[in-house]
Design an enzyme around this catalytic site. Structure first.
Site: not given
Ligand code: GLN
Length: 303
Positions: A64, A67, A187, A239, A257
């Site tokens: 991630s 992103k 993705y 998050y 992750v």
């Protein structure tokens, strides 16, 4: 400040804790095979000094953290129209949660939860060759060619049922323009890019330099756009642990992750820490500890 000594001290403090807690991401089989007994840290200052320690040159799955860079491309091309497709508020939920999407009619809370990043991938597909564009940006930013790990990408595609659910759900609400399988392919591949802490610390350099390319004078994105990306990293980048990260560390951070976390000290430096074992919120357990030690030892925090 002697940053090399700081990173050496942090590495000495956290290394005995390797294996003592946390778990590698097991829901992506290719990541479940990574040894948790690894720790690396690297930084690059705005004026080009570098320091690194531990397994800082070892490539890992950026997951991630990608992103941030896909958002950078989308913001650069679309400006504020991007925000017609997603929000800018912390989710307070796990990164792969479906519940908010239902109540918020297919509009993801922010670009860093999975739904938001999938919506960003859709925008990049409309704009061009999304996978190549993300790879080209990252390679340019770190000054070396970076690549996708095909085994990790396949592993994500084979097991990405929740991401497929998020994407189909958004497609049903009209948030995605492109076919779901094409969007998920972007993705999964962006998450499967492999980079080291040293490369990521370099690549994030534009975030601490008001948008200026880490290796030149060109503007990657505008100063105002970088300010917003840093704000989103602080409020949404880790998050449902974003409050805890702000409380303990006080820097814009983005985790993945794969166990990496990239952090930004505006106008000063960018850094990356990596250790694969994750806490319950999907953030690197030792990575978080190392960043807290860094903020404490250096006094560098935005607060
Ligand atoms: N590829 C991972 C997923 O989609 C990324 C999640 C993360 O790094 N937080 O589940």
């Amino acid at each position: 400040m002697d940053f090399q000594a700081v990173l050496n001290d942090i590495t000495t403090e956290v290394t005995p804790l390797l294996g003592a807690g946390g778990q590698v991401a097991s829901y992506i089989p290719a990541l479940a095979r990574v040894s948790p007994l690894q720790f690396g840290i690297a930084l690059r200052t705005c004026d080009g000094q570098e320091a690194s320690a531990g397994d800082s040159a070892k490539p890992f799955s950026i997951q991630s953290m990608s992103k941030v860079f896909s958002l950078t491309l989308a913001v650069r091309s679309l400006g504020d129209t991007l925000w017609e497709r997603m929000g800018r508020e912390p989710s307070g939920s796990p990164f792969n949660s479906l519940v908010q999407l239902e109540t918020e009619r297919g509009i993801p809370r922010n670009p860093f939860i999975n739904a938001g990043a999938i919506a960003v991938a859709d925008r990049l597909l409309t704009l061009g060759d999304a996978k190549s564009d993300i790879l080209a940006l990252l390679s340019s930013l770190c000054g070396e060619t970076v690549a996708i790990d095909p085994e990790v990408a396949q592993s994500e595609a084979d097991t990405g049922f929740r991401n497929a659910a998020l994407a189909n759900f958004m497609k049903g609400f009209g948030t995605l323009d492109n076919p779901v399988d094409k969007v998920l392919d972007v993705y999964f591949n962006q998450c499967a890019i492999r980079m080291s802490c040293v490369q990521l610390a370099r690549a994030a350099g534009y975030l601490c330099r008001d948008g200026v390319h880490p290796y030149g004078g060109a503007q990657v994105i505008s100063e105002a756009q970088v300010r917003r990306i840093n704000a989103l990293m602080l409020t949404c980048g880790t998050y449902d642990a974003a409050g805890e990260f702000a409380f303990r560390i006080g820097l814009p951070c983005k985790s993945g992750v794969g166990g990496g976390i990239v952090a930004v000290v505006p106008d000063t430096l960018s850094l990356c820490v990596w250790s694969p074992a994750l806490d319950k919120t999907g953030n690197s357990q030792l990575g978080k500890m190392a960043l807290e030690l860094f903020a404490t030892k250096t006094g560098l925090s935005i607060f």
